[in-house]
Design a protein around this motif. Structure first.
Motif, mmCIF file in Angstrom:
data_model
loop_
_atom_site.group_PDB
_atom_site.id
_atom_site.type_symbol
_atom_site.label_atom_id
_atom_site.label_comp_id
_atom_site.label_asym_id
_atom_site.label_seq_id
_atom_site.Cartn_x
_atom_site.Cartn_y
_atom_site.Cartn_z
ATOM 1 N N SER A 81 -0.192 -5.313 4.375
ATOM 2 C CA SER A 81 0.579 -5.479 5.614
ATOM 3 C C SER A 81 1.692 -4.445 5.689
ATOM 4 C CB SER A 81 1.162 -6.892 5.694
ATOM 5 O OG SER A 81 0.139 -7.861 5.798
ATOM 6 N N LEU A 82 2.330 -4.191 4.550
ATOM 7 C CA LEU A 82 3.412 -3.209 4.512
ATOM 8 C C LEU A 82 2.894 -1.788 4.749
ATOM 9 C CD1 LEU A 82 5.459 -4.559 1.469
ATOM 10 C CD2 LEU A 82 6.144 -4.602 3.880
ATOM 11 N N LEU A 83 1.834 -1.413 4.060
ATOM 12 C CA LEU A 83 1.302 -0.060 4.200
ATOM 13 C C LEU A 83 0.765 0.198 5.605
ATOM 14 C CD1 LEU A 83 -0.531 0.399 0.775
ATOM 15 C CD2 LEU A 83 1.644 1.414 1.496
ATOM 16 N N ALA A 84 0.242 -0.838 6.241
ATOM 17 C CA ALA A 84 -0.254 -0.673 7.604
ATOM 18 C C ALA A 84 0.861 -0.322 8.578
ATOM 19 C CB ALA A 84 -0.964 -1.952 8.061
ATOM 20 N N GLU A 85 2.088 -0.708 8.219
ATOM 21 C CA GLU A 85 3.244 -0.421 9.077
ATOM 22 C C GLU A 85 3.891 0.923 8.769
ATOM 23 O OE1 GLU A 85 4.416 -2.582 11.660
ATOM 24 O OE2 GLU A 85 2.395 -3.305 11.239
ATOM 25 N N ARG A 86 3.564 1.516 7.630
ATOM 26 C CA ARG A 86 4.162 2.783 7.226
ATOM 27 C C ARG A 86 3.047 3.788 6.928
ATOM 28 N NH1 ARG A 86 9.559 1.481 5.408
ATOM 29 N NH2 ARG A 86 10.308 0.169 7.121
ATOM 30 N N ALA A 87 2.722 4.595 7.920
ATOM 31 C CA ALA A 87 1.540 5.456 7.844
ATOM 32 C C ALA A 87 1.611 6.488 6.729
ATOM 33 C CB ALA A 87 1.318 6.151 9.185
ATOM 34 N N LYS A 88 2.810 6.864 6.300
ATOM 35 C CA LYS A 88 2.940 7.895 5.275
ATOM 36 C C LYS A 88 3.234 7.325 3.890
ATOM 37 C CE LYS A 88 4.484 11.431 8.537
ATOM 38 N NZ LYS A 88 5.546 12.420 8.874
ATOM 39 N N ALA A 89 3.292 6.020 3.766
ATOM 40 C CA ALA A 89 3.621 5.377 2.489
ATOM 41 C C ALA A 89 2.370 5.184 1.643
ATOM 42 C CB ALA A 89 4.303 4.045 2.729
ATOM 43 N N ALA A 90 2.582 5.043 0.340
ATOM 44 C CA ALA A 90 1.501 4.754 -0.603
ATOM 45 C C ALA A 90 1.965 3.649 -1.537
ATOM 46 C CB ALA A 90 1.126 6.003 -1.392
ATOM 47 N N GLY A 91 1.019 2.970 -2.159
ATOM 48 C CA GLY A 91 1.403 1.849 -3.005
ATOM 49 C C GLY A 91 0.473 1.608 -4.171
ATOM 50 N N THR A 92 0.922 0.735 -5.047
ATOM 51 C CA THR A 92 0.136 0.268 -6.182
ATOM 52 C C THR A 92 0.192 -1.254 -6.186
ATOM 53 O OG1 THR A 92 0.590 2.233 -7.532
ATOM 54 C CG2 THR A 92 -0.069 0.231 -8.698
ATOM 55 N N ALA A 93 -0.955 -1.878 -6.339
ATOM 56 C CA ALA A 93 -1.044 -3.334 -6.394
ATOM 57 C C ALA A 93 -1.616 -3.744 -7.742
ATOM 58 C CB ALA A 93 -1.923 -3.864 -5.265
ATOM 59 N N THR A 94 -0.999 -4.737 -8.366
ATOM 60 C CA THR A 94 -1.479 -5.214 -9.657
ATOM 61 C C THR A 94 -1.857 -6.681 -9.585
ATOM 62 O OG1 THR A 94 0.572 -6.099 -10.614
ATOM 63 C CG2 THR A 94 0.276 -3.706 -10.684
ATOM 64 N N ASP A 95 -2.764 -7.054 -10.453
ATOM 65 C CA ASP A 95 -3.067 -8.468 -10.655
ATOM 66 C C ASP A 95 -3.698 -8.620 -12.026
ATOM 67 O OD1 ASP A 95 -3.250 -10.891 -8.339
ATOM 68 O OD2 ASP A 95 -4.287 -11.280 -10.226
ATOM 69 N N LEU A 96 -3.485 -9.759 -12.633
ATOM 70 C CA LEU A 96 -4.091 -10.040 -13.932
ATOM 71 C C LEU A 96 -5.570 -10.372 -13.786
ATOM 72 C CD1 LEU A 96 -3.337 -10.272 -16.949
ATOM 73 C CD2 LEU A 96 -2.828 -12.699 -16.541
ATOM 74 N N SER A 97 -5.961 -10.840 -12.600
ATOM 75 C CA SER A 97 -7.327 -11.292 -12.345
ATOM 76 C C SER A 97 -8.207 -10.188 -11.769
ATOM 77 C CB SER A 97 -7.304 -12.472 -11.367
ATOM 78 O OG SER A 97 -8.582 -12.724 -10.827
ATOM 79 N N PRO A 98 -9.285 -9.796 -12.452
ATOM 80 C CA PRO A 98 -10.216 -8.811 -11.885
ATOM 81 C C PRO A 98 -10.846 -9.304 -10.582
ATOM 82 C CG PRO A 98 -10.585 -9.064 -14.248
ATOM 83 C CD PRO A 98 -9.655 -10.167 -13.837
#
Length: 278
Positions: free
Chosen positions: A127-144
């Motif tokens: 949701s955040l990246l969709a609002e910021r066209a030039k932004a990039a991110g990393t998402a983590t989770d313990l669950s594959p």
């Protein structure tokens, strides 16, 4: 006997109401739209159409699942969150409207890089990246399995190229620093679990509770945030209703400044934010 879509909606509403489901008429229509393959708008115009045997059977099973308190999102496989529709499975937490307060708070600040710890479906970071066209991110989770759901949502929204997905126990596999760190961690205390609604029994326990006092994840996040925030970067986390003061104290103890507790749209404490010193 001929059965119309309207008959299925009426029967479904009665069964859901008897099971104690809130707003049974709305939920019956959602289930009927799903099993019939019709949009909500088109369903309203076709209520007098005859329902085929396959639709009748699917509706009966879907209503039975909802009467057993299986979350709606698990039955229809999706959930609307903020401005987008997200795939949801039993491997991830069902995105809730109150979590949108975290998204709104994060969008108040300028940032170009974001880390989402314990991403689940990916609803927050995407949701955040969709609002910021030039932004990039990393998402983590313990669950594959959860990461698989998040990747599918990133692909569906055209955001996969701007969001890395990595398996990690909080910061364990994270490298680099970010302008913004967000998280909706498991915050329900173990002794609170028996008092929660039956729908939660269908969601991954690891996403709901730390099995302790509800603050374990915040301790890890606040302790590690300083090493992964740029100077002046923000940490923002969702909290339970009574956790604001405790989480704010953890942020201050970790050296964050400008710590604030923010409400959701219902006026309840929902987000705690703090900034790394410049």
């Amino acid at each position: 006997m001929t059965c119309r879509l309207a008959d299925l909606a009426r029967d479904g509403t009665a069964r859901l109401e008897a099971a104690g489901i809130h707003n049974p008429a709305r939920e019956a229509r959602l289930l009927l739209a799903h099993v019939s393959g019709l949009s909500a708008a088109r369903l309203g115009a076709e209520m007098d159409e005859v329902a085929g045997p396959d639709v009748v059977c699917r509706m009966d099973k879907a209503v039975a699942r909802r009467c057993a308190r299986e979350p709606m999102s698990h039955i229809i496989g999706k959930r609307l969150f903020y401005k987008h529709e997200f795939q949801v499975t039993p491997d991830v937490l069902d995105p809730r409207p109150e979590t949108e307060a975290l998204v709104l708070a994060a969008l108040e600040f300028p940032w170009a890089s974001v880390l989402d710890l314990g991403t689940g479906s990916g609803a927050i970071i995407l949701s955040l990246l969709a609002e910021r066209a030039k932004a990039a991110g990393t998402a983590t989770d313990l669950s594959p399995a959860a990461l698989g759901v998040a990747r599918a949502n990133a692909e569906a929204l055209g955001l996969a190229a701007r969001c890395d997905m990595i398996q990690s126990d909080w910061f364990a596999s994270v490298a680099g620093c970010f302008d913004l760190i967000v998280s909706n961690p498991p915050y329900i205390a173990e002794d609170e679990m028996p008092d929660l609604g039956p729908e939660l029994s269908f969601e991954p326990r690891i996403a709901l509770t730390d099995g302790a006092d509800g603050l374990t994840a915040y301790r890890a996040i606040c302790t590690g945030a300083g090493a992964h925030l740029v100077p002046g970067g923000w940490l923002m986390v969702e909290i339970g209703l009574q956790q604001g003061p405790g989480v704010a104290a953890l942020m201050r103890h970790a050296g964050l400044v400008d710590v604030r507790i923010l409400p959701d749209l219902d006026g309840r404490d929902r987000v705690v934010q703090g900034r790394a010193s410049v």
